[in-house]
Enzyme design. Structure first.
Site, PDB file in Angstrom:
ATOM      1  N   ARG A  12       0.841  -1.188   0.073  1.00 30.83           N
ATOM      2  CA  ARG A  12      -0.174  -0.105   0.073  1.00 30.83           C
ATOM      3  C   ARG A  12       0.933   1.271   0.001  1.00 30.83           C
ATOM      4  O   ARG A  12       0.524   2.243  -0.738  1.00 30.83           O
ATOM      5  CB  ARG A  12      -0.866  -0.020   1.270  1.00 30.83           C
ATOM      6  N   GLN A  30      -8.742  10.780   7.721  1.00 31.43           N
ATOM      7  CA  GLN A  30      -8.502   9.473   8.086  1.00 31.43           C
ATOM      8  C   GLN A  30      -7.494   8.457   7.299  1.00 31.43           C
ATOM      9  O   GLN A  30      -7.581   7.730   7.366  1.00 31.43           O
ATOM     10  CB  GLN A  30      -9.999   8.873   7.998  1.00 31.43           C
ATOM     11  N   ASN A  31      -7.100   9.493   6.149  1.00 34.05           N
ATOM     12  CA  ASN A  31      -6.324   8.708   5.307  1.00 34.05           C
ATOM     13  C   ASN A  31      -4.826   8.651   5.757  1.00 34.05           C
ATOM     14  O   ASN A  31      -4.476   9.885   6.547  1.00 34.05           O
ATOM     15  CB  ASN A  31      -6.140   9.693   3.881  1.00 34.05           C
ATOM     16  N   VAL A  32      -4.121   7.798   5.231  1.00 39.51           N
ATOM     17  CA  VAL A  32      -2.779   7.664   5.809  1.00 39.51           C
ATOM     18  C   VAL A  32      -1.746   7.724   4.725  1.00 39.51           C
ATOM     19  O   VAL A  32      -0.508   7.358   4.780  1.00 39.51           O
ATOM     20  CB  VAL A  32      -2.518   6.227   6.368  1.00 39.51           C
ATOM     21  N   ASP A  33      -2.167   8.483   3.669  1.00 39.52           N
ATOM     22  CA  ASP A  33      -1.502   8.487   2.341  1.00 39.52           C
ATOM     23  C   ASP A  33      -0.492   9.800   2.046  1.00 39.52           C
ATOM     24  O   ASP A  33       0.142   9.662   0.887  1.00 39.52           O
ATOM     25  CB  ASP A  33      -2.377   8.156   1.227  1.00 39.52           C
ATOM     26  N   HIS A  66      -5.684   8.868  11.676  1.00 38.06           N
ATOM     27  CA  HIS A  66      -5.305   7.184  11.719  1.00 38.06           C
ATOM     28  C   HIS A  66      -3.953   6.960  11.344  1.00 38.06           C
ATOM     29  O   HIS A  66      -3.486   6.044  10.860  1.00 38.06           O
ATOM     30  CB  HIS A  66      -6.252   6.521  10.580  1.00 38.06           C
ATOM     31  N   CYS A  96       9.102   0.858  16.226  1.00 39.54           N
ATOM     32  CA  CYS A  96       9.173  -0.334  17.088  1.00 39.54           C
ATOM     33  C   CYS A  96       8.317  -0.788  18.143  1.00 39.54           C
ATOM     34  O   CYS A  96       7.991   0.217  18.856  1.00 39.54           O
ATOM     35  CB  CYS A  96      10.662  -0.353  17.463  1.00 39.54           C
ATOM     36  N   GLY A 149     -15.529  12.743   0.901  1.00 39.66           N
ATOM     37  CA  GLY A 149     -15.219  11.431   0.662  1.00 39.66           C
ATOM     38  C   GLY A 149     -15.094  10.205   1.796  1.00 39.66           C
ATOM     39  O   GLY A 149     -14.051   9.478   1.922  1.00 39.66           O
ATOM     40  N   SER A 200     -17.206   7.333   3.985  1.00 38.69           N
ATOM     41  CA  SER A 200     -18.596   6.700   4.209  1.00 38.69           C
ATOM     42  C   SER A 200     -19.219   6.942   5.689  1.00 38.69           C
ATOM     43  O   SER A 200     -20.255   6.923   5.982  1.00 38.69           O
ATOM     44  CB  SER A 200     -18.420   5.045   4.038  1.00 38.69           C
TER      45      SER A 200
HETATM   46  P1  OAD Z   1     -14.616   4.117   2.827  1.00 36.09           P
HETATM   47  O1  OAD Z   1     -13.930   3.325   1.737  1.00 36.09           O
HETATM   48  O2  OAD Z   1     -15.350   3.803   3.964  1.00 36.09           O
HETATM   49  O3  OAD Z   1     -15.475   5.306   2.075  1.00 36.09           O
HETATM   50  C1  OAD Z   1     -15.162   6.267   0.964  1.00 36.09           C
HETATM   51  C2  OAD Z   1     -16.061   6.919   0.602  1.00 36.09           C
HETATM   52  O4  OAD Z   1     -15.465   7.710  -0.482  1.00 36.09           O
HETATM   53  C3  OAD Z   1     -17.557   6.397   0.232  1.00 36.09           C
HETATM   54  O5  OAD Z   1     -18.596   6.964   0.793  1.00 36.09           O
HETATM   55  C4  OAD Z   1     -17.696   6.706  -1.345  1.00 36.09           C
HETATM   56  O6  OAD Z   1     -18.923   7.016  -1.819  1.00 36.09           O
HETATM   57  C5  OAD Z   1     -16.732   8.153  -1.555  1.00 36.09           C
HETATM   58  N1  OAD Z   1     -16.187   8.191  -2.800  1.00 36.09           N
HETATM   59  C6  OAD Z   1     -15.421   7.285  -3.685  1.00 36.09           C
HETATM   60  N2  OAD Z   1     -15.142   7.990  -4.424  1.00 36.09           N
HETATM   61  C7  OAD Z   1     -15.174   9.474  -4.566  1.00 36.09           C
HETATM   62  C8  OAD Z   1     -14.974  10.468  -5.276  1.00 36.09           C
HETATM   63  N3  OAD Z   1     -14.271  10.402  -6.298  1.00 36.09           N
HETATM   64  N4  OAD Z   1     -15.094  11.833  -4.678  1.00 36.09           N
HETATM   65  C9  OAD Z   1     -16.070  11.805  -3.457  1.00 36.09           C
HETATM   66  N5  OAD Z   1     -16.280  10.712  -3.013  1.00 36.09           N
HETATM   67  C10 OAD Z   1     -15.779   9.335  -3.384  1.00 36.09           C
HETATM   68  O7  OAD Z   1     -13.360   5.150   3.556  1.00 36.09           O
HETATM   69  P2  OAD Z   1     -13.389   5.996   4.766  1.00 36.09           P
HETATM   70  O8  OAD Z   1     -14.699   6.563   4.977  1.00 36.09           O
HETATM   71  O9  OAD Z   1     -12.018   6.863   4.468  1.00 36.09           O
HETATM   72  O10 OAD Z   1      -9.502   3.019   8.886  1.00 36.09           O
HETATM   73  O11 OAD Z   1     -13.119   4.792   5.596  1.00 36.09           O
HETATM   74  C11 OAD Z   1     -12.912   5.214   7.186  1.00 36.09           C
HETATM   75  C12 OAD Z   1     -11.848   4.384   7.831  1.00 36.09           C
HETATM   76  O12 OAD Z   1     -12.309   2.868   7.577  1.00 36.09           O
HETATM   77  C13 OAD Z   1     -10.418   4.284   7.134  1.00 36.09           C
HETATM   78  O13 OAD Z   1      -9.586   5.228   7.533  1.00 36.09           O
HETATM   79  C14 OAD Z   1      -9.912   2.981   7.504  1.00 36.09           C
HETATM   80  C15 OAD Z   1     -11.098   2.244   7.125  1.00 36.09           C
HETATM   81  O14 OAD Z   1     -11.151   0.803   7.770  1.00 36.09           O
HETATM   82  C16 OAD Z   1      -8.776   2.286   9.529  1.00 36.09           C
HETATM   83  O15 OAD Z   1      -7.959   1.665   8.681  1.00 36.09           O
HETATM   84  C17 OAD Z   1      -8.560   2.151  10.789  1.00 36.09           C
END
Ligand code: OAD
Length: 252
Positions: A78, A109-112, A127, A135, A195, A197
Site C-alpha cells: 500500500r 482518516q487517510n494515511v497516504d 489514523h 518499533c 469522501g 462513508s
Molecule cells: P470508505 O471506503 O469507507 O468510504 C469512501 C467514501 O468515498 C464512500 O462514501 C464513497 O462513496 C466515497 N467516494 C469514492 N470515490 C469518491 C470520489 N471520487 N469523490 C468523492 N467521494 C468518493 O473510506 P473511509 O470513510 O475513509 O480505517 O473509511 C474510514 C476508515 O475505515 C479508514 O480510515 C480505514 C477504514 O477501515 C482504518 O484503517 C482504521
C-alpha cells in the site's frame, strides 16, 4: 433514510462558496474517497479493499503478532501505491483554499500523505501515516528500509518488530491528535465532509460535534452516506470535480 435532493449543481456550489469568507474557519474531514481519483483504492464500496482482504487479518494488532511479515508486506504494497500516485484536483483545491480564508484545517482518516503533498499545511492525521513506522518494543521511529523485497520480518536495531504507524481496528486514536481534531471542529464555521462513508468512529463523531457547535455542514461524496441527513448542503459527485468548482468561485 430521507436524503436531500442529489445536487452538485452550479447553484449549490455557489451556495457553499457564498458561506466561505476571508474570515472563515474552514475544517475538512476527509476519507478514502478524496484519494480515489489519484488511484488509491477506497475501503468500502464496489472495488473496496475490504471486499478482497479481511481487516481482521491485516489491520489489527493480534494478526500482526501472529504474522508480522504478512502484515508488513501488505502495508509495503500500500505504501508503494500511495508514493507512486499524485495528489488530485480535490487535494489541490483543499490546499488552495487555505490561502483564501482565516484558518483551514484538514482532519483526515487517510494515511497516504496526499494532502501534505498537495500543499495543505495543517493536517491532522487521525489514523496515522503509512509512511512512518516504529518499533513495538522500544517505541522508537524506524527509519530503515521498510521496502526490503525479501519476506523476512523487519526488525528494529533493538530486535523488536517494526509496525506501520497507523491506527488499527481495536486501537484507540492518539489522544492528543483526537483532542486537536475536536478543538478545530468546535471552532469551525464551515465543516466539509469529503469522501468518507462516515461509518468509522470516533472520526465520524466529529461531524455530530460540528453540527452541535453550529457549523455549516457540507458533504461531498459520489453517493449519499449515513451522514447525509445531518448536512446543510450535499454535493453528490467526484471531489476532484466539485471542490475546484467551489474554490474557483472564491475571491483570491
Ligand atoms: P470508505 O471506503 O469507507 O468510504 C469512501 C467514501 O468515498 C464512500 O462514501 C464513497 O462513496 C466515497 N467516494 C469514492 N470515490 C469518491 C470520489 N471520487 N469523490 C468523492 N467521494 C468518493 O473510506 P473511509 O470513510 O475513509 O480505517 O473509511 C474510514 C476508515 O475505515 C479508514 O480510515 C480505514 C477504514 O477501515 C482504518 O484503517 C482504521
Amino acid at each position: 433514510m430521507d436524503f436531500p435532493p442529489a445536487t452538485a449543481t452550479e447553484a449549490s456550489q455557489e451556495r457553499v462558496a457564498d458561506r466561505i469568507t476571508p474570515e472563515s474557519c474552514v475544517v475538512f474531514l476527509t476519507g478514502a474517497g478524496v484519494s480515489a481519483e489519484s488511484g488509491v483504492p477506497t475501503f468500502r464500496g464496489e472495488d473496496g479493499i475490504w471486499n478482497n482482504f479481511r481487516p481482521e487479518e491485516l489491520a489489527n494488532f493480534d494478526s500482526f503478532l501472529r504474522n508480522p511479515a504478512r502484515v508488513q508486506s501488505w502495508y509495503r504494497h500500500r505504501s508503494e501505491i500511495v508514493t507512486s500516485v499524485q495528489p488530485n484536483a480535490g487535494h489541490i483545491a483543499i490546499a488552495d483554499l487555505q490561502w483564501k480564508v482565516n484558518a483551514c484545517v484538514v482532519i483526515t482518516q487517510n494515511v497516504d500523505n496526499l494532502h501534505q503533498r498537495a500543499g495543505s499545511e495543517t493536517v491532522i492525521e487521525l489514523h496515522g501515516s503509512i509512511l512512518r513506522n516504529y518499533c513495538i518494543e522500544c517505541g522508537e521511529p524506524y527509519h530503515g528500509d521498510f521496502n526490503q523485497k525479501d519476506s523476512s520480518v523487519i526488525t528494529c536495531p533493538c530486535g523488536g518488530t517494526v509496525r506501520p504507524d497507523v491506527v488499527w481496528f481495536g486501537e484507540t486514536l492518539p489522544e492528543n491528535t483526537f483532542r486537536a481534531a475536536e478543538e478545530q471542529t468546535g471552532q469551525s464555521d464551515i465543516f466539509l465532509v469529503v469522501g468518507t462513508s462516515g461509518v468509522v468512529y470516533p472520526a465520524a463523531g466529529l461531524v455530530h460535534l460540528a453540527k452541535e457547535s453550529g457549523a455549516f455542514l457540507v458533504e461531498v461524496n459520489i453517493q449519499p452516506t449515513e451522514l447525509t441527513p445531518l448536512m446543510d448542503v450535499s454535493l453528490f459527485g467526484k471531489s476532484g470535480e466539485i471542490l475546484p468548482g467551489i474554490v474557483e468561485r472564491l475571491e483570491a
